[in-house]
Design an enzyme around this catalytic site. Structure first.
Site, PDB file in Angstrom:
ATOM      1  N   HIS A  43     -17.583  29.920  20.608  1.00  0.00           N
ATOM      2  CA  HIS A  43     -16.479  30.539  19.885  1.00  0.00           C
ATOM      3  C   HIS A  43     -16.600  32.063  19.858  1.00  0.00           C
ATOM      4  CE1 HIS A  43     -13.105  30.656  17.125  1.00  0.00           C
ATOM      5  NE2 HIS A  43     -13.784  31.511  16.397  1.00  0.00           N
ATOM      6  N   HIS A  89      -9.658  26.481  18.453  1.00  0.00           N
ATOM      7  CA  HIS A  89     -10.258  26.207  17.148  1.00  0.00           C
ATOM      8  C   HIS A  89     -10.689  24.754  17.129  1.00  0.00           C
ATOM      9  CE1 HIS A  89     -10.171  29.055  13.575  1.00  0.00           C
ATOM     10  NE2 HIS A  89     -10.328  29.770  14.663  1.00  0.00           N
ATOM     11  N   HIS A  91     -13.969  23.059  16.992  1.00  0.00           N
ATOM     12  CA  HIS A  91     -14.909  22.523  16.005  1.00  0.00           C
ATOM     13  C   HIS A  91     -14.371  22.646  14.575  1.00  0.00           C
ATOM     14  CE1 HIS A  91     -18.643  20.738  14.880  1.00  0.00           C
ATOM     15  NE2 HIS A  91     -18.921  21.745  14.063  1.00  0.00           N
TER      16      HIS A  91
END
Length: 195
Positions: A43, A89, A91
């Protein structure tokens, strides 16, 4: 050397752990290890996809802003540009589908605004586990509601999207959201300060 279980918890490889120890000249404590795991996550740093992303075209006569800014920008002529941002987005949406998906949309809208553009539309590309799997309905309902709620609150239509189901995504959905904005080329802002 940290034990394998601890490294898996923070998604670091043994090679990354050795690099940390070498840089610190000591073993990291638990807080440091957790922070580095977050900072080196997909991320934050795109550690597993960066090599693939570099292969995509990012320059050209119409490209006003390529990678490295809040969002990309392309000159569409007559003094106007489109600004766009896509973000995963995954997780966060697996943990809390509604809020995970909504905050994904919020982040990309923020990045469009930071470039000086007016957001005009959102889109999404979603992947979930098998349609009849017990947890899939909860994930689908939460993700779709989160994306639509955030966009609707801002008056942004969702102009397109796609949803697919495959066992590969069981328990870990792929939640990609895109925001598109427009602005006069002369009003394009960048994050770096000058002067």
């Amino acid at each position: 050397m940290a034990d394998e279980r601890k490294l898996r918890e923070v998604a670091l490889t043994p090679e990354e752990y050795r690099a940390i120890v070498e840089e610190l000249k000591r073993s990291p404590n638990e807080v440091e290890l957790g922070m580095l795991g977050v900072l080196w996550s997909e991320h934050c740093s795109y550690k597993s996809s960066k090599a693939l992303l570099r292969r995509l075209p990012s320059t050209g006569s119409a490209v006003l802003q390529g990678p490295g800014e809040n969002a990309g920008a392309v000159n569409i002529g007559e003094g106007w540009a489109v600004v766009f941002k896509i973000e995963s987005h995954n997780h966060p949406s697996a943990i809390e589908p509604y809020q995970g998906a909504a905050t994904g949309v919020g982040g990309i809208v923020r990045d469009i605004l930071a470039m000086g553009a007016r957001p005009v539309a959102v889109m999404d590309s979603l992947r979930f586990g098998e349609a009849d799997a017990p947890d899939t309905r909860r994930l689908v309902d939460g993700v779709v509601a989160g994306i639509s709620f955030y966009g609707n609150c801002l008056g942004l239509p969702n102009v397109g999207g796609e949803t697919a189901f495959d066992p590969t995504y069981a328990g870990n959905p792929l939640v990609n959201a895109l925001c598109l904005g427009v602005l006069p080329v002369a009003r394009l802002h960048r994050a770096a300060a000058t002067g």
